[in-house]
Enzyme design. Structure first.
Site, PDB file in Angstrom:
ATOM      1  N   ASP A  30     -34.337 -67.573  22.970  1.00 25.70           N
ATOM      2  CA  ASP A  30     -35.428 -68.025  23.825  1.00 25.70           C
ATOM      3  C   ASP A  30     -36.612 -68.404  22.949  1.00 25.70           C
ATOM      4  O   ASP A  30     -36.914 -67.724  21.972  1.00 25.70           O
ATOM      5  CB  ASP A  30     -35.818 -66.901  24.795  1.00 25.70           C
ATOM      6  CG  ASP A  30     -36.714 -67.392  25.914  1.00 25.70           C
ATOM      7  OD1 ASP A  30     -37.864 -67.790  25.627  1.00 25.70           O
ATOM      8  OD2 ASP A  30     -36.281 -67.361  27.073  1.00 25.70           O
ATOM      9  N   GLY A  92     -38.779 -66.709  40.202  1.00 27.43           N
ATOM     10  CA  GLY A  92     -39.222 -66.961  38.837  1.00 27.43           C
ATOM     11  C   GLY A  92     -38.404 -67.979  38.068  1.00 27.43           C
ATOM     12  O   GLY A  92     -38.584 -68.137  36.862  1.00 27.43           O
ATOM     13  N   HIS A  99     -28.984 -69.717  34.297  1.00 25.32           N
ATOM     14  CA  HIS A  99     -29.041 -69.101  32.968  1.00 25.32           C
ATOM     15  C   HIS A  99     -29.344 -67.618  33.110  1.00 25.32           C
ATOM     16  O   HIS A  99     -29.969 -67.188  34.072  1.00 25.32           O
ATOM     17  CB  HIS A  99     -30.070 -69.788  32.064  1.00 25.32           C
ATOM     18  CG  HIS A  99     -31.461 -69.782  32.590  1.00 25.32           C
ATOM     19  ND1 HIS A  99     -31.880 -70.609  33.613  1.00 25.32           N
ATOM     20  CD2 HIS A  99     -32.550 -69.061  32.227  1.00 25.32           C
ATOM     21  CE1 HIS A  99     -33.166 -70.400  33.861  1.00 25.32           C
ATOM     22  NE2 HIS A  99     -33.591 -69.456  33.034  1.00 25.32           N
ATOM     23  N   HIS A 101     -30.806 -64.214  30.961  1.00 23.48           N
ATOM     24  CA  HIS A 101     -31.564 -63.716  29.825  1.00 23.48           C
ATOM     25  C   HIS A 101     -30.930 -62.411  29.370  1.00 23.48           C
ATOM     26  O   HIS A 101     -30.778 -61.486  30.172  1.00 23.48           O
ATOM     27  CB  HIS A 101     -33.021 -63.415  30.235  1.00 23.48           C
ATOM     28  CG  HIS A 101     -33.782 -64.603  30.722  1.00 23.48           C
ATOM     29  ND1 HIS A 101     -34.719 -65.231  29.949  1.00 23.48           N
ATOM     30  CD2 HIS A 101     -33.748 -65.262  31.904  1.00 23.48           C
ATOM     31  CE1 HIS A 101     -35.239 -66.237  30.638  1.00 23.48           C
ATOM     32  NE2 HIS A 101     -34.665 -66.269  31.823  1.00 23.48           N
TER      33      HIS A 101
END
Length: 113
Positions: A30, A92, A99, A101
């Site tokens: 990220d 969010g 995807h 995280h």
């Protein structure tokens, strides 16, 4: 999808720090990490959000979870980690390509912060 940021990253049109890839998924660091380890895991197939998943996507979603666990082991997250998927605006989601995280390397709190 032409205008999708993550599709462009997967295609190599936008540079990224690749952590892992196979025929189904692409994982990269990220650019704004919230922890010492913060990797995004995306399907190579464009799916806009979790709301757009169908029964035909069960295999790729399972593969993403297995990939997250594999990467967590390889990245030394034996003490724990978090896997998060944001869905839609109020959830969010800011990039409309499914995807996950993978976040770790520090103690996680709840609620997230």
């Amino acid at each position: 999808m032409q205008d999708c940021l993550f599709c462009k990253i997967v295609a190599g049109e936008i540079p990224s720090q690749v952590v892992y890839q196979d025929e189904k998924v692409y994982a990269f660091k990220d650019i704004a990490p919230v922890a010492p380890v913060h990797v995004l895991i995306v399907p190579k197939k464009h799916i806009s959000s979790l709301e757009d998943l169908g029964p035909e996507d069960a295999d790729i979603m399972g593969h993403i979870v297995l990939t997250a666990a594999k990467l967590a082991r390889e990245l030394g997250l034996a003490r724990g980690y978090r896997v998060v998927a944001n869905c839609q605006e109020e959830g969010g989601q800011t990039v409309y390509h499914v995807h996950f995280h993978l976040i770790g390397g520090r103690s996680m709190q709840w609620p997230p912060g």
